[in-house]
Scaffold this motif. Structure first.
Motif, short mmCIF file in Angstrom:
data_model
loop_
_atom_site.label_atom_id
_atom_site.label_comp_id
_atom_site.label_asym_id
_atom_site.label_seq_id
_atom_site.Cartn_x
_atom_site.Cartn_y
_atom_site.Cartn_z
N ASP A 91 -33.27 -12.64 -1.08
CA ASP A 91 -31.67 -12.07 -1.61
C ASP A 91 -31.16 -12.64 -0.43
OD1 ASP A 91 -32.87 -10.82 -3.87
OD2 ASP A 91 -33.93 -9.19 -2.90
N GLY A 92 -31.26 -13.81 0.64
CA GLY A 92 -29.91 -14.73 1.39
C GLY A 92 -30.19 -13.69 2.48
N LYS A 93 -31.32 -12.85 3.14
CA LYS A 93 -31.25 -12.07 4.08
C LYS A 93 -32.58 -12.88 5.26
CE LYS A 93 -28.98 -7.39 3.14
NZ LYS A 93 -27.58 -8.55 3.91
N LEU A 94 -32.18 -13.66 6.44
CA LEU A 94 -33.50 -14.00 6.79
C LEU A 94 -34.16 -13.12 7.18
CD1 LEU A 94 -31.87 -16.50 9.63
CD2 LEU A 94 -33.24 -17.40 7.36
N MET A 95 -35.87 -13.25 7.40
CA MET A 95 -36.87 -12.43 7.41
C MET A 95 -37.23 -12.29 8.76
SD MET A 95 -39.42 -12.77 3.77
CE MET A 95 -40.67 -11.80 3.69
N ARG A 96 -36.62 -11.84 9.98
CA ARG A 96 -36.85 -12.21 10.96
C ARG A 96 -38.32 -11.22 12.02
NH1 ARG A 96 -32.51 -13.75 12.92
NH2 ARG A 96 -29.99 -14.05 11.80
N MET A 97 -38.96 -11.59 11.51
CA MET A 97 -40.91 -11.84 12.10
C MET A 97 -41.31 -13.03 12.54
SD MET A 97 -42.20 -9.94 8.21
CE MET A 97 -41.41 -8.59 8.25
N LYS A 139 -36.23 -5.68 17.69
CA LYS A 139 -35.08 -5.14 16.51
C LYS A 139 -33.59 -5.83 16.58
CE LYS A 139 -36.84 -0.54 18.76
NZ LYS A 139 -35.84 0.34 20.50
N VAL A 140 -33.07 -5.98 15.60
CA VAL A 140 -32.62 -7.10 14.80
C VAL A 140 -31.07 -6.60 14.34
CG1 VAL A 140 -31.64 -9.09 14.01
CG2 VAL A 140 -33.96 -8.61 15.10
N GLY A 141 -29.59 -6.50 14.97
CA GLY A 141 -28.45 -6.31 14.71
C GLY A 141 -28.07 -7.37 14.09
N VAL A 142 -27.22 -6.81 12.62
CA VAL A 142 -26.61 -8.57 11.95
C VAL A 142 -25.41 -7.56 11.60
CG1 VAL A 142 -26.23 -10.51 10.85
CG2 VAL A 142 -28.56 -9.88 11.31
#
Length: 822
Positions: A178-184, A436-439
């Motif tokens: 849904d437009g958000k990168l899967m950061r794993m 941990k990711v903050g956007v």
């Protein structure tokens, strides 16, 4: 006299040419979003007879041309909105062009009768930025996982050996939800998709040249998985349950609920999946290893049993504060618990006459959790201006302990080797990673005039990763850490981005989008024990984008696009961890990896529902994973990611849908072309390869009597290369039959995947260049379905009631699925 007649004829001709006019305009909803596929009718002012019909495009823009002189009015309509009639206007030689500007459509409040949707989207649709797979148009969706649907998509190749994804013959793919990168890590993304119910997916966007508003990450492009959004008024939902068997039992259950009112939309979903699967691995190899003292021939057998349980849950809300402001929030949680037991047996024939036998049992327990929280605020400043703010927080944790029990003896049954860490009969591994990711980002949109739109924004991403891993050997009843395998890394990464994009409707048939995105990133990796800096990189790059489309006529469209993209090494690529493979080989990262910079040019042509495209891409420093190299001690084989020098791809794609009759539809897709790459920086001998690579997909859909339907689909991927590794072609044939029950009782679907048991991976090392230690290997990966086709039975049902007054009566999802194909 002749001169006078000639002048009159010329004047009449000019008047006749100018008597044919054109009309254009744009439709938007109250929130400023364009209304797509709305009906536009040109009516005679005298008797309101329809002269011409058209529909708005993806930007809400409409255009009618070749209008004879006369008096008219325009009627605009769309389901759920009030019909709008324009004032009467005239088309003549003095006023041939009519621009109605932007029309804001108001939502309908009157009672409607039963709404039945019969339109069916084609399975594949080409856009200037890539290809769209309308998942709902495939019968095989229900009962399938998201990964299986993705594998059946044009140009997509799933590498079953290492859980990676290729697009159009290239690695470096980023996956979005849904437009958000899967950061794993990508292998965990693949595992998550293997536990996700495909029935919850609306469409998959395969974006080879995304616009500037998207992250520049992903040299091969972006795969954006768009989930379904239930916007029916009232309380409604759907339920499905799947049971099946292949070489082990399968199960999946899914529940979706939504409660929607005029100003508040609440939704939630939960999926649980269980999969027991088996995989065989057979290797024959010859090599010259210092550890063995010379030439050795190896026969290796591995039998892996995996049990995986996944849970995916999501809750969210969209709250319309007023006519101009909407606040949205979403919380998604994914968890996976997988137990893997691998039984290995190897025979080492050390020339001339020494025989060694190796037996090992590796036990892995992989547990990971992923939490994504999002909040956004959309504000419609006025008809032409919109601003949105969003913030995301992602927490990912992976724990992967392992146990290794081995037996290593010579032909006399005596323990071979010395009692050191490499030959210890009992070893254990530990690996834990926390990310941990903050956007945060702000986007602004302004309609500068009816033909020119500005989109701009800024985005910041900050990531921290902590990892600890290593191997220990049991020596003299004491656990001793293998110094060459111990690893502890702390990483910080920041990415700042700003973009601007202009969309110009040059003419009613011509659209141009020009944009640029600038990204500045820094990566810092340190050893927390020593404080030593392992990686410290800063990089600023400008990424331009051009998207152009020209409608040649009502049935044909030409598209041209260009984009520049990047693939940064992942955390696992850079980390200097060491994972156990066998006594002479380990898996490791490569802290010296460079990012990949890619330039893409695409030319596309659509005719009716047929689409064709030609894509050229140039990759500098492409990353090839699982390459062979020597370790620092020169007696140990390292399996790690490496940079190639370059890779060029020239790819042709064709999607051909055919409607044989009202009960038989078929779609064929081909993606293929020339690929050339060069490498050698990590190899003793430089290498270069040019070859033809392709993928082929087909889908046959049949509507049968008594509410039955049948689908036959298949795909085939040709031989391809991953660095120096050659992988043979493979494919799959699948089938499904569906029965709709009466009185909206739901539906049953029986699906069979890999009917011909053909998903079997054949891998070769040492065919392109001389590998370290002169290794020449053949690897045969026999996946679960190569033993027995995977059979699944799914029951699904939609339910709901309408509580809000003044809303349209709607059919259930299963009934709507049936009507859509009538």
């Amino acid at each position: 006299m002749k001169t006078k007649m000639l002048c009159l004829n010329i004047l009449a001709f000019l008047l006749l040419q100018n008597a044919f006019g054109q009309i254009n305009g744009k439709l938007v909803a109250a929130d400023g979003k364009p209304l797509v596929f709305a009906n536009v009718s040109l009516l005679k002012a005298v008797d309101t007879l329809v002269v011409k019909n058209t529909q708005t495009n993806a930007n809400g823009i409409y255009h009618i041309e070749n209008i004879a002189a006369g008096t008219y009015k325009l009627r605009l309509s769309s389901v759920g909105y009030q019909t709008w009639d324009s004032p009467v206007f005239e088309i003549n030689s003095r006023s041939a062009n009519k621009d109605l500007g932007t029309t804001v459509m108001q939502e309908s409040t009157r009672q409607l009768g039963e709404v039945v949707i019969k339109a069916s989207k084609p399975l594949y649709q080409q856009r200037p930025d890539g290809m769209v797979v309308n998942v709902e148009s495939s019968l095989m969706t229900k009962g399938s996982t998201a990964l299986q649907v993705l594998e059946r998509s044009p140009g997509v190749v799933i590498d079953h050996r290492n859980n990676s994804i290729n697009l159009n013959g290239k690695g470096g793919v980023m996956v979005m939800m849904d437009g958000k990168l899967m950061r794993m890590p990508m292998d965990q993304v693949v595992n998550m998709l293997s536990g996700m119910n495909a029935a919850n997916i609306e469409k998959i966007e395969l974006l080879s040249t995304p616009p500037a508003g998207y992250d520049a990450e992903g040299s091969a492009g972006i795969i954006n998985i768009v989930t379904k959004k239930n916007k029916k008024q009232g309380t409604n939902g759907s339920f499905s349950a799947t049971g099946g068997y292949g070489w082990g039992e399968k199960g999946m259950t899914s529940l979706n609920l939504a409660h929607n009112t005029k100003n508040v939309n609440l939704y939630g979903s939960y999926t649980f999946s269980h999969d027991r699967t088996y995989t065989d691995l057979f290797i024959t190899s010859s090599q010259n290893m210092p550890f063995w003292g010379g030439d050795v021939a190896v026969i290796f057998d591995s039998y892996a049993k995996r049990v995986q349980n996944d849970q995916n849950a999501s809750v969210g809300a969209d709250i319309k504060v007023n006519t101009k402001t909407t606040i949205s929030g979403n919380l998604t949680y994914n968890t996976s618990n997988a137990a893997l037991i691998t039984t290995n047996h190897a025979g080492y024939n050390v020339l001339p006459d020494s025989l060694l036998m190796y037996d090992g049992v590796n036990t892995f327990q992989n547990r990971w959790n992923n939490l994504v929280s999002s909040i956004s605020i959309d504000r419609q400043i006025n008809t032409n201006d919109k601003i949105s703010f969003s913030a995301d927080y992602i927490y990912y944790h992976n724990d992967n302990p392992s146990q290794v029990q081995t037996s290593f003896v010579n032909k006399h049954g005596e323990v071979a080797g010395t009692n050191d860490s490499l030959n210890s009969p009992q070893q254990r591994g530990f690996a834990a990673t926390t990310i941990k990711v903050g956007v945060a980002k702000v986007d602004y949109t302004k309609q500068l005039n009816p033909k020119l739109k500005l989109e701009t924004g800024i985005k910041g991403t900050y990531t921290t990763s902590a990892s600890s891993s290593g191997l220990e050997s049991l020596l003299d009843n004491n656990w001793v850490k293998r110094t060459e395998s111990a690893n502890e890394i702390y990483m910080k990464e920041g990415i700042g981005a700003a973009y601007a994009s202009f969309n110009a409707q040059i003419s009613p048939s011509m659209n141009l989008t020009v944009g640029a995105r600038y990204e500045y990133s820094y990566t810092d990796m340190t050893d927390p024990n020593t404080g030593k800096s392992l990686v410290n990189r800063k990089l600023g790059v400008l990424f331009p984008t051009i998207l152009f489309s020209k409608k040649l006529n009502e049935n044909a469209e030409l598209q041209l696009s260009y984009s520049k993209r990047i693939s940064r090494p992942t955390y696992n690529d850079l980390a200097s961890y060491v994972g156990y493979s066998d006594p002479t080989a380990v898996y490791t990262g490569n802290p010296f990896l460079k990012p990949t910079i890619t330039n893409n040019i695409k030319l596309g042509y659509n005719y009716h529902d047929y689409s064709f495209s030609l894509l050229y891409s140039r990759d500098d420093n492409p990353i090839a994973r699982y390459q062979l190299s020597t370790g620092p001690s020169k007696d140990l084989l390292y399996i790690s990611p490496q940079n190639l020098s370059y890779q060029n791809n020239l790819t042709f794609q064709a999607n051909l849908p055919f409607k044989v009759s009202n009960w038989w539809d078929m779609t064929y897709s081909f993606t293929g072309g020339l690929s050339q790459f060069k490498g050698g920086g990590y190899s003793a001998f430089p290498f270069q390869k040019s070859y033809f690579i392709y993928t082929f997909n087909f889908n046959e859909s049949f509507k049968l009597p008594k509410k039955y339907s049948f689908e036959l689909s298949g795909w085939y991927n040709s031989q391809w290369y991953n660095g120096t590794t050659k992988i043979n072609g493979l494919g799959s044939l699948n089938a499904g039959i569906k029965k709709e029950l009466n009185n909206n009782g739901g539906s049953f679907q029986l699906s069979v995947a890999d009917i011909l048991r053909s998903i079997r991976v054949h891998v070769y090392y040492g065919t392109l260049t001389q590998e370290p230690f002169n290794i020449k290997s053949y690897v045969d990966v026999r996946t679960e379905s190569s033993k027995f086709p995977i059979i699944k039975l799914t029951y699904s049902k939609s339910f709901g009631s309408i509580h809000a007054s003044g809303q349209a009566k709607q059919t259930t999802g299963d009934e709507r699925d049936r009507l859509r194909k009538d």
